[in-house]
Write a protein that holds these residues in place. Structure first.
Motif, PDB file in Angstrom:
ATOM      1  N   ALA B 344       5.835  -4.374  10.080  1.00 17.55           N
ATOM      2  CA  ALA B 344       6.100  -4.144   8.664  1.00 17.55           C
ATOM      3  C   ALA B 344       5.264  -2.976   8.178  1.00 17.55           C
ATOM      4  O   ALA B 344       5.574  -2.345   7.175  1.00 17.55           O
ATOM      5  CB  ALA B 344       5.767  -5.399   7.857  1.00 17.55           C
ATOM      6  N   MET B 345       4.187  -2.661   8.912  1.00 23.48           N
ATOM      7  CA  MET B 345       3.334  -1.510   8.564  1.00 23.48           C
ATOM      8  C   MET B 345       2.751  -1.652   7.173  1.00 23.48           C
ATOM      9  O   MET B 345       2.727  -0.696   6.388  1.00 23.48           O
ATOM     10  CB  MET B 345       4.149  -0.207   8.647  1.00 23.48           C
ATOM     11  N   GLY B 349       0.955  -7.413   6.144  1.00 18.44           N
ATOM     12  CA  GLY B 349       1.705  -7.788   7.340  1.00 18.44           C
ATOM     13  C   GLY B 349       0.811  -7.823   8.557  1.00 18.44           C
ATOM     14  O   GLY B 349       0.802  -8.800   9.315  1.00 18.44           O
ATOM     15  N   GLN B 350      -0.008  -6.773   8.746  1.00 19.14           N
ATOM     16  CA  GLN B 350      -0.774  -6.689   9.993  1.00 19.14           C
ATOM     17  C   GLN B 350      -1.952  -7.652   9.980  1.00 19.14           C
ATOM     18  O   GLN B 350      -2.215  -8.333  10.977  1.00 19.14           O
ATOM     19  CB  GLN B 350      -1.218  -5.253  10.209  1.00 19.14           C
ATOM     20  N   GLN B 505      -7.861   0.553   9.483  1.00 17.60           N
ATOM     21  CA  GLN B 505      -7.908   1.651  10.451  1.00 17.60           C
ATOM     22  C   GLN B 505      -6.526   1.903  11.046  1.00 17.60           C
ATOM     23  O   GLN B 505      -5.999   3.012  11.029  1.00 17.60           O
ATOM     24  CB  GLN B 505      -8.893   1.296  11.578  1.00 17.60           C
ATOM     25  N   THR B 506      -5.944   0.811  11.557  1.00 19.35           N
ATOM     26  CA  THR B 506      -4.637   0.961  12.205  1.00 19.35           C
ATOM     27  C   THR B 506      -3.631   1.578  11.241  1.00 19.35           C
ATOM     28  O   THR B 506      -2.876   2.481  11.588  1.00 19.35           O
ATOM     29  CB  THR B 506      -4.139  -0.411  12.669  1.00 19.35           C
ATOM     30  N   MET B 507      -3.651   1.061  10.010  1.00 17.39           N
ATOM     31  CA  MET B 507      -2.723   1.612   9.009  1.00 17.39           C
ATOM     32  C   MET B 507      -2.907   3.110   8.877  1.00 17.39           C
ATOM     33  O   MET B 507      -1.941   3.879   8.835  1.00 17.39           O
ATOM     34  CB  MET B 507      -2.984   0.934   7.652  1.00 17.39           C
ATOM     35  N   HIS B 511      -0.568   6.474   9.584  1.00 14.60           N
ATOM     36  CA  HIS B 511      -0.319   7.193   8.332  1.00 14.60           C
ATOM     37  C   HIS B 511       0.594   6.399   7.411  1.00 14.60           C
ATOM     38  O   HIS B 511       1.629   6.888   6.953  1.00 14.60           O
ATOM     39  CB  HIS B 511       0.315   8.571   8.597  1.00 14.60           C
ATOM     40  N   LYS B 512       0.242   5.152   7.170  1.00 13.36           N
ATOM     41  CA  LYS B 512       1.037   4.336   6.254  1.00 13.36           C
ATOM     42  C   LYS B 512       0.120   3.762   5.188  1.00 13.36           C
ATOM     43  O   LYS B 512      -1.053   3.501   5.450  1.00 13.36           O
ATOM     44  CB  LYS B 512       1.722   3.181   7.010  1.00 13.36           C
ATOM     45  N   THR B 513       0.636   3.613   3.971  1.00 18.06           N
ATOM     46  CA  THR B 513      -0.113   2.928   2.918  1.00 18.06           C
ATOM     47  C   THR B 513       0.792   1.879   2.292  1.00 18.06           C
ATOM     48  O   THR B 513       2.020   1.999   2.316  1.00 18.06           O
ATOM     49  CB  THR B 513      -0.529   3.915   1.805  1.00 18.06           C
TER      50      THR B 513
END
Lengths: 99, 523, 637, 552
Positions: B344-345, B349-350, B505-507, B511-513
């Protein structure tokens, strides 16, 4: 006479030998055909050596004969022992192992 | 350099495995105790790791790095981020219960030579798996990870194929064949996945010239390493395939029901609660970090597959006649949720997915182990063979129900938090996906309650009339798990605090917000 | 003082833990422990109530923040409580009626060896229900929401050895889950729309206005409808009403507490609590009123046909909640009346159920009203309390039901316009039917000649009055059902009490209040009269006659259940079965197929190894030829 | 070719009045050839032993001679490598006949170690029940006598044993030592025959299942001779093409960088048809030795029929030698022809990997199974050969080293599992072996897992190295095919493991003979190498990559 013809003859002999290996049943004959192929090789060497005018080819031919002789020794030993235990030198009878 | 904590955490069970295997045939009880102690020791080490880990600190902590095979660009690099440390803790936590639950599963009952030592083997293998799983959670070197990702198949394979339920409805011969079928299926599925990953690993090396996760990620970040779009996608697919088999994601799931069905309950727990987590974990750590663009490219398809897993797994769980297979399909549904959350980014979700891995581990363990106790009593895995158990064994029934309620993620129990986070995380980016996934919670209720009703309620079946209630050992296994479920359901903060920074970090790697709320967006 | 709020929940929760984990050694005293904990939380509630009355209407909102529960990114859910007039009302109802029913159960469950667990479940229910009404955000409310679902599951299926009970419990949980789906989607929508789902910022509290109104119509309507779906599940509104009838499998106190007085009204609470959202979504409100109206009639009709006393009462519950939902759908006009009816209904419906339970207690758990009759001689107290409850529910002038229901009908008309007329008349019609089926119940149970015979193993039931532990609660509740309405209405006490929270507005009623009242009276008499003619004058056949088409339909819950069975259950079974097949043949088959084909290929290639040395030579020769040719070609092209 | 040129031959010969003694004597670097020379010497000694040492003590004498010789030769190799002959001082020795460089030394070392282990398995005399009070090994009492005949019975009674196998083995090894380091085609051919002929004989002298043994020998011999005839013809053609058989010269001619072209040669030199056909035929001969499809068909039958110790040695050492020669040929002689032979080799590699793996699935005899697996492995190694990069060479060297030890170990285990009829090679007999003797089964499982390329075993390290080289060499497709076929291959290795561990043991199942320290050592070394190369391969990888440079 153009030595290239010897090459043709050699190729012919080689092919005959190879064909013999493929079609003859008797192990001895098959083996002889292989020897024939070796001879074809020798002829080729000699022919080329003649054409190149260096002696390497002829020397190699001698080596080949020796090797062939050794091969005969080993080969006959094996074939004979096979014949003695099976009373047949047919390569087609020797097909216990398959699949 | 300081004490190599991570290595120790992995090495202790490894050595323990060897030691356990070496215990002479006569002292099989000693082997059990040895294994238990080792697993407890590992738990202590894992706890220390957890304490030493500083959520606010660097991304990877307690790192260790030594040259190993320079020719392959391989180095022995360990390090944990929040996600890794949480899963290491989970693994170490579950092992003692697994061992305790399997206390009698490997007592020799068939005639073998005096050198045949199933008990020692069983516990040694379990410890070996623990060691390999832990190190693959800690590895920050792609190759190192791959090695153990693959190697852990072997002990798992022997655990599945070598040790089955004590009694079997079709008799021992059938059981043996079914077992080895399941084991082979497990191995081949995962081996094929792994080998395809191997191709991708080699490809990665050809492209990147290194296996160090951090190096590659940095290189990609500062542009010094450029990957052609197509290359990145192929490599991503290679990695993802392996993880999707392990996870397992529909349609690569069919090995799981066989494996979990045929293996003894503790081994089944080992598979679904621990080993499979490596797959989802690896998606989060390797797929997203190494191939951010490709991950985004593949997201739509993966989300659909995850949705299918959720619904399909649940529906099949409803249709099962075999308790363990039912749990297996339920797990497939849950893995769908985890993968949904990962891709889901969104931070919800993560984080939710990571939390889900932990919670699912605990809840499945609770449910499956109790189911195992039940099965060991009646000697059948068929739901139809039970009925009215709650009358004769109320505690067993009660714990079973709680395990079930956790599986259907009842609020107040741990799984609810993670599941809701995953749903929200999915919903805020893809509302439709979120809604469809929500149907999963209804189906979850369906298969859980049907299972409970058929086995535990109704008139008491003659075969179960004499069934004893949970013994002390068994209660010792279940009670802590249930307590943990409730605690994490009421107060998940300890886990989320550790996980959140890593997820942030992973997000940023991809490059997702998170999307903004509509109202604020409007303002 | 505000820190007491947590204790409200904690007390019964502790009780539940003690009882459920206590083990056999508590079997003897279990029931008293449970009752004690329930009473404790009632006392706390009373204290808080007194404290609240001490304050001015504007600062009557207590809040207590315990700790941050979930915090990921912008997603924040706390464990915190909000106690305002609305929650207070519920808290008093829940703890009060709850305690009474605990007391009642002491007698009712006397002979059940699993008593301890029963009380544990009851306490668990109280805790969950209190959490539901005290939560200060929707996610925490959701916890309570499913908690009561769980408690109701456990209690409906309390007699698990009865397959019917187990099935009913499962059904209840599943149907509720469908509703819960609505609630969780609503929460997600709130989060994505407003970035929060806490009452304070969202709905606004005293002083500042919430953000609820800021969103687009579409989103608000969606949220509201999702909330409605949740409400339908919990409050047994059409189309999710099917579980309530079966839920009567549970012990009668359970039916009284959960499936009449408290839990089933949670839907109404949810709607009224979310007033800010609904007010901004008129379309959704219309749907709410429609649902309420339909259920109102549905329940009433079902109630007319049932011979099982509890099922008849269940139908009536459905219908009465229909009234509340309808009222809640009317917006500020109706919120207060919805809650008021909810409270009064809590009293008299609980009373009626306890009465029914007392009857069953005396009649060897017989539930078929056709096997009752003339019981007034045998159990006078039950008769009186039940009778008062009866008068209250049909809205006999001066009793509770009269005030609350009348207000709702008026409000319905006050909605104005065509829907005002429609809703109003529906409400009126409902009143008539109510009068009919309740009279029917009353007559069949307490009047006429006795119709009971020895059951299968020859036990002639000996109707007798129930022990005091059961009668006392009935009496107390009877008082409630008689006087509560009047007390609330005189000087609009209830209105002023609740207005700060829900807000209030008099609509413009096309008909005067008096007209409505008179019309209600007339219809009441008509309904009761018909019932009397049918059952009072002629004797009641012990075996139910075939009855009219409508009757038969009503007996089968208007076939709505059968529809579910055919479409959902059967369909679902077919779906799963076919999927199992697919999984085995297709998904698995593909893989196994590949494996098999590789094996087949292997078998075929194997044949090439035929053991004849000459054929080996051929392959070598061929290979050599191919390689030579290939190399030459490679150069040629 | 012009008549004048021919004429010039004689005229120069005629005018050359001075005697032929001008030919300066050949210069032989005995030190650098010592490994080969030692082995050959030992072989000759072995023959003398047969002639003069009394029968009773021959066995011990032969084993002693063989082991000492091989050990000494290995020591010599190590010394040479330490002396830098593998790297800096690498050069062509023996008048350009033999290259002493990294690859040759590395492979010679591997072959010698394999040889030592081979001798151990040859010398094993505890597995078969004693015949007439004499310990017997797995070779016929008297190879010449007809199986089951009176003469054989007599031979057995007299306690004869075929101790000639040791000198034969040594001769074979000596040939193998020369094969990968041969630096002209003639030496190549001679070496080929020198190591082939003894192997033919060794195949024929099994104690049990003699008919199969002899049949294997015949098949191996005929096909081998057939293949070598092709090779020889290829050599002839290359000679015709380049006018010389020395690698360097041919390479020069191929690259067209040849200096002072003799006008006499101009006619045939650079005739690419000769070159291509010659290359194809020689490569074919080598592919026959490594057992690549479609020249693989002898492998299963010979592996099955030959005495298992011989099979083990042959499977390991022949592959090493042949691949060494193939590497040298392709990297030293024909690099200029990359674009011609690479496509062909691609095809061969692919069909070999897939063919070997697929056919192996349905095998029911453990020895045949291993034979097919060896074919599949030949395919994997070919993938590394195709890389044509230093990494390719070193990866192949590493793979060969790893593979040979696993193979010897595996076949050694096969010799242990026996029933009344000798070795129980039919898979069904292996059912439940894990229950009867967990240790042996576990060891075999380790070998199988290494074959399957499971991480932490040498098999994985080797496979990874090879595939990595291939991928870097731009042969990504080969990697994918390789990966797929190893997946297929995994299936039948797993099948054996399942059989051993998860099936119930058969009541009349085979027994596991307790071997003497000899075989035990062989197996132990195999396991040790397998694990060490799997867990800590770096040292050997360094060795291989240092050795990865050919001298030309």
């Amino acid at each position: 006479m153009n030595p290239v013809n010897y090459l043709y003859l050699a190729a012919l002999l080689f092919t005959i030998g190879a064909t013999g290996v493929l079609i003859r049943r008797n192990a001895i004959v098959v083996f002889m055909c292989i020897e024939l192929m070796l001879n074809a090789c020798n002829l080729t060497f000699v022919a080329f050596s003649r054409m190149h005018g260096n002696l390497d080819g002829q020397i190699i031919a001698f080596f080949t004969m020796v090797v062939a002789a050794a091969e005969v020794v080993v080969g006959l030993a094996i074939i004979v022992s096979l014949f003695r235990s099976r009373h047949s030198a047919s390569v087609d009878d020797a097909s216990l192992m398959k699949l | 350099m300081s004490f190599p904590l991570l290595t120790a955490t992995a090495a202790l069970p490894a050595l323990g495995a060897i030691a356990t295997a070496a215990v002479p045939a006569a002292q099989r009880v000693a082997a059990k105790w040895l294994a238990l102690l080792v697993s407890l020791g590992t738990l202590v080490l894992a706890a220390v790791t957890l304490v030493r880990f500083d959520p606010g600190g660097d991304r990877y902590q307690l790192t260790e790095s030594h040259a190993w095979i320079p020719d392959f660009g391989v180095s022995y690099q360990l390090g944990v981020d929040g996600i890794g440390v949480a899963l290491v803790a989970l693994t170490a936590l579950l092992m003692p219960f697994v061992i305790l639950a399997g206390w009698h599963d490997a007592d020799p009952h068939e005639t073998g030579s005096r050198r045949w030592r199933p008990t020692q083997g069983f516990f040694a293998l379990i410890l070996a798996v623990e060691a390999m799983v832990i190190i693959s959670f800690e590895a920050t070197d792609v190759f190192l990870f791959y090695i153990f990702f693959e190697a852990m198949l072997i002990p798992m394979y022997f655990l599945i194929g070598g040790f089955g339920d004590r009694a079997h409805e079709h008799g021992d011969a059938v059981a043996a064949t079914q077992r080895s079928y399941a084991a082979v299926k497990f191995l081949l599925y995962n081996l094929v996945g792994g080998l395809i990953m191997l191709a991708a690993v080699i490809g990665l090396y050809v492209v990147a010239g290194s296996f160090s996760l951090q190096e590659i990620v940095q290189a990609r970040a500062n542009g010094s390493l450029h990957m052609a779009t197509s290359t990145e996608r192929w490599l991503f697919l290679g990695f993802f395939f392996a993880f999707a088999v392990k996870a397992p994601l529909w349609p690569l799931h069919t090995w799981l029901p066989n494996a979990m069905g045929e293996a003894t309950a503790p081994v089944a727990v080992l598979i679904t609660a621990v080993v499979d987590k490596v797959g989802t974990f690896a998606m989060l750590r390797f797929c997203l970090q190494l191939f951010p663009e490709a991950s985004k490219w593949a997201t739509p398809v993966i989300l659909v597959l995850a949705l299918i897993s959720i619904i399909y797994g649940a529906l099949l769980a409803v249709g099962q006649r075999d308790i363990k297979r039912l749990v297996a399909y339920a797990s497939i549904s849950h893995f769908g949720f985890i993968i949904l959350g990962i891709f889901a980014m969104t931070s919800q979700g993560q984080s939710g997915a990571t939390l889900y891995m932990v919670n699912h581990g605990i809840s499945t363990a609770a449910l499956m182990l109790v189911a195992g106790f039940l099965i060991s009593r009646r000697g059948s895995r068929l739901i139809a063979d039970y009925g009215g158990v709650q009358k004769v064994a109320p505690v067993l029934a009660g714990t079973f129900l709680i395990g079930g309620l956790a599986t259907l993620s009842l609020p107040g129990l741990a799984p609810f938090v993670s599941e809701f986070l995953v749903l929200v995380g999915a919903f805020e980016r893809y509302p439709a996906v979120g809604v469809v996934a929500t149907f999963g919670i209804v189906l979850a209720a369906l298969y859980t309650l049907v299972l409970y009703q058929r086995t535990m309620t109704g008139p008491v079946k003659a075969e179960v009339a004499e069934m004893p209630d949970l013994r002390v050992r068994e209660l010792l296994v279940v009670a802590p798990l249930i307590a943990l479920l409730i605690f994490l359901g009421v107060y998940p903060k300890p886990v989320t605090d550790i996980v959140n920074p890593a997820v942030k970090q992973t997000m940023s790697d991809v490059h997702k917000t998170d999307p903004q709320p509509a109202v604020e967006a409007a303002k | 003082m505000e820190n007491l709020i947590a204790l409200l929940v904690a007390a019964p929760l502790l009780g539940a833990v003690v009882l459920l984990c206590g083990g056999r050694r508590l079997d003897a005293v279990g029931q008293w422990i449970g009752t004690a904990f329930a009473a404790t939380s009632f006392v706390i509630a009373a204290v808080l109530f007194a404290d609240m009355l001490g304050k001015g209407p504007e600062d009557r909102t207590f809040t207590q923040h315990l700790y941050s529960w979930i915090a990921v990114g912008d997603f924040r859910a706390d464990v915190g409580f909000q106690l305002d007039q609305l929650s207070m009302t519920f808290v008093l109802l829940i703890t009060g009626v709850g305690s009474l029913i605990h007391l009642y159960s002491v007698g009712y469950m006397e002979h059940d060896e699993r008593r301890r667990r029963f009380f544990g479940y009851l306490n668990l229910f109280l805790a969950a229900m209190l959490l539901l009404v005290l939560a200060d955000n929707y996610l925490l409310l959701y916890v309570g929401w499913e908690g009561v679902g769980l408690a109701s599951y456990l209690l409906i299926g309390f007699w698990q050895h009865k397959p019917s009970a187990a099935t009913a419990a499962k059904k209840a949980f599943l149907v509720n889950r469908v509703g819960d789906m609505g609630l969780s989607i609503a929460i997600m929508l709130m989060f994505t729309t407003f970035g929060t789902f806490a009452f304070g910022p969202l709905l606004g509290s005293e002083g500042h206005q919430g953000v609820a109104g800021d969103a687009t119509q579409g989103k608000l309507t969606a949220i509201a409808l999702m909330l409605l779906l949740a409400a339908c599940g919990k409050s047994a509104q059409v189309p999710l009403q099917s579980w309530l009838g079966d839920a009567m499998e549970g012990p009668t106190p359970v039916s009284a507490l959960i499936h009449a007085a408290t839990m089933v009204t949670a839907g109404v609470y949810l709607i009224v609590r979310s007033a800010a959202v609904f007010n901004a979504a008129p379309d959704a409100q219309l749907v709410v009123t429609v649902v309420g109206g339909v259920t109102l009639l549905f329940g009433a009709i079902v109630g007319c046909a049932k011979d099982d006393i509890k099922k008849a009462l269940a139908g009536s519950t459905m219908s009465q909640i229909g009234y509340m939902v309808l009222a809640a759908g009317l917006g500020p006009i109706g919120y207060v009346w919805a809650i008021m009816h909810l409270v009064t209904h809590g009293f008299f419906k609980a009373g009626l159920f306890l009465g029914a339970g007392s009857v069953m207690h005396g009649m060897n758990d017989e539930v078929d009203m056709r096997k009752f009759g003339g019981l007034r001689k045998y159990m006078p107290i039950t008769f009186v309390t039940f009778g008062l409850g009866y008068l209250a529910i049909i809205g006999f002038p001066g009793l509770s039901g009269f005030f609350s229901k009348d207000k709702i009908i008026e409000a319905a008309f006050a909605k104005g316009g065509t829907e005002g007329w429609i809703l109003g008349s529906v409400a009126l019609l409902g009143a008539a039917i109510t009068a009919y089926y309740m009279t029917r119940v009353m007559i069949m149970t307490f009047f006429g000649e006795k119709r009971w015979q020895p059951d299968a193993d020859g036990h002639e039931p000996h109707p007798h009055e129930s022990p005091r532990s059961m009668t006392i609660p009935m009496i107390v509740l009877a008082f409630g059902s008689v006087f509560a309405g009047a007390y609330f209405s005189i000087g609009d006490r209830f209105l002023h009490w609740l207005e700060p929270v829900t807000g209030h507005s008099e609509g413009d009623s096309p008909v005067s209040a008096l007209t409505v009242t008179l019309a209600t009276m007339v219809l009441l008499v008509v309904g009761a009269g018909i019932a009397y003619l049918q059952y009072g004058r002629s004797s009641v056949p012990v075996v139910a006659p075939r009855g009219s088409l409508l009757t038969r339909a009503a007996r089968r819950d208007l076939y709505q259940d059968d529809f579910n069975h055919v479409v959902l259950v059967r369909g679902g079974e077919h779906l799963t079965r076919s999927l199992v097949y697919v999984d085995h043949t297709l998904v698995d088959g593909v893989v196994n197929g590949t494996a098999a084909s590789v094996g087949g290929l292997s078998g075929r290639l194997r044949k090439l190894q035929n053991g004849y040395v000459r054929s080996y030579a051929v392959s070598m020769f061929g290979g050599a030829a191919i390689i030579v040719a290939a190399t030459l070609l490679m150069r040629a092209v | 070719m012009s008549a004048s040129a021919v004429h010039s031959l004689w005229t120069t010969a005629a005018t050359a009045a001075e005697p032929i003694s001008k030919i300066n004597a050949p210069k032989i670097e005995y030190g650098q050839l010592s490994p080969t020379l030692i082995v050959i010497g030992a072989a000759v000694i072995g023959v003398l032993v047969e002639a003069f040492v009394p029968r009773k003590s021959r066995y011990y004498a032969q084993v002693f001679v063989a082991v000492v010789a091989l050990a000494a030769a290995f020591a010599a190799v190590v010394a040479l490598a330490a002396g830098g002959y593998g790297t800096t001082k690498a050069h062509i020795a023996a008048m350009g006949a033999i290259a002493v460089d990294g690859p040759s030394l590395f492979l010679q070392g591997t072959i010698l170690l394999a040889g030592i282990l081979g001798v151990f398995t040859f010398a094993e005399r505890r597995l078969d029940p004693e015949a007439h009070g004499n310990r017997v090994d797995s070779f016929a009492a008297q190879a010449a006598s007809v199986p089951g005949s009176d003469s054989e019975k007599a031979a057995v009674k007299a306690g004869f044993t075929t101790t000639e196998v040791f000198p034969l083995l040594l001769f074979a090894i000596s040939g193998m030592l020369v094969f990968p380091s041969a630096n002209d085609l003639l030496t190549l051919f001679i070496a080929l025959e020198v190591f082939s002929l003894p192997l033919y004989l060794l195949c024929a002298v099994a104690r049990r299942k003699r008919l199969m043994s002899q049949e294997a020998a015949v098949k191996y011999f005929l096909l081998g001779a057939f293949a070598s005839a092709f090779t020889l013809f290829g050599i002839a053609l290359l000679y015709g093409y380049a006018g010389s058989v020395s690698y360097a010269t041919i390479a020069h001619v191929v690259d067209g960088t040849v200096t002072n072209v003799d006008p006499a040669l101009a006619g045939t030199m650079g005739n690419d048809v000769l070159l291509l056909i010659g290359m194809a035929l020689i490569v074919m001969g080598l592919l026959f030795k490594v057992g690549a499809v479609p020249f693989h068909m002898w492998t299963p039958d010979v592996y099955q029929g030959a005495p298992t110790p011989v099979t083990g040695f042959m499977a390991a050492a022949t592959k090493v030698a042949a691949f060494g020669a193939l590497l040298r040929l392709l990297y030293v002689v024909l690099p200029g022809l990359r674009w011609d032979w690479r496509p062909v080799m691609w095809a061969v590699a692919i069909v070999t990997m897939l063919g070997g793996a697929i056919v192996a699935i349905t095998q029911t005899d453990i020895k045949r199974l291993l034979a097919y697996s060896s074919i599949a492995h030949a395919g994997f190694i070919l993938a590394g050969v195709i890389a044509t990069s230093p990494d390719g060479v070193s990866s192949v060297l590493f793979y060969l080293a790893a593979y040979s030890f696993v193979t010897i170990g595996a076949f050694a285990v096969v010799t242990l599992v026996r029933d009344a009829g000798g070795e129980a090679t039919h898979l069904s007999k292996w059912a439940g072996l894990g229950r009867r003797s967990p240790l042996v089964a576990a060891v075999f499982a380790v070998f199988l897992l290494s074959f399957a390329g499971i991480p932490l075993t040498s098999g994985f390290a080797g496979k990874f190295a090879v595939f990595k080289a291939a991928a870097e060499g731009g042969a990504g497709v080969l990697v994918v095919v390789g990966v797929l076929s190893s997946a297929i291959a995994a299936f039948f290795y797993i099948r054996v493991i399942v059989l051993m561990f998860f099936s119930e043991p058969k009541p009349e199942g085979p027994t596991v003979a307790v071997p003497s320290p000899l075989t035990t050592t062989a197996i132990a070394v195999g396991v040790a190498v397998t694990l060490v190369l799997g867990v800590a391969p770096q040292y050997f990888l360094n060795l291989a990559s240092q050795a990865g440079v050919f001298v030309r």
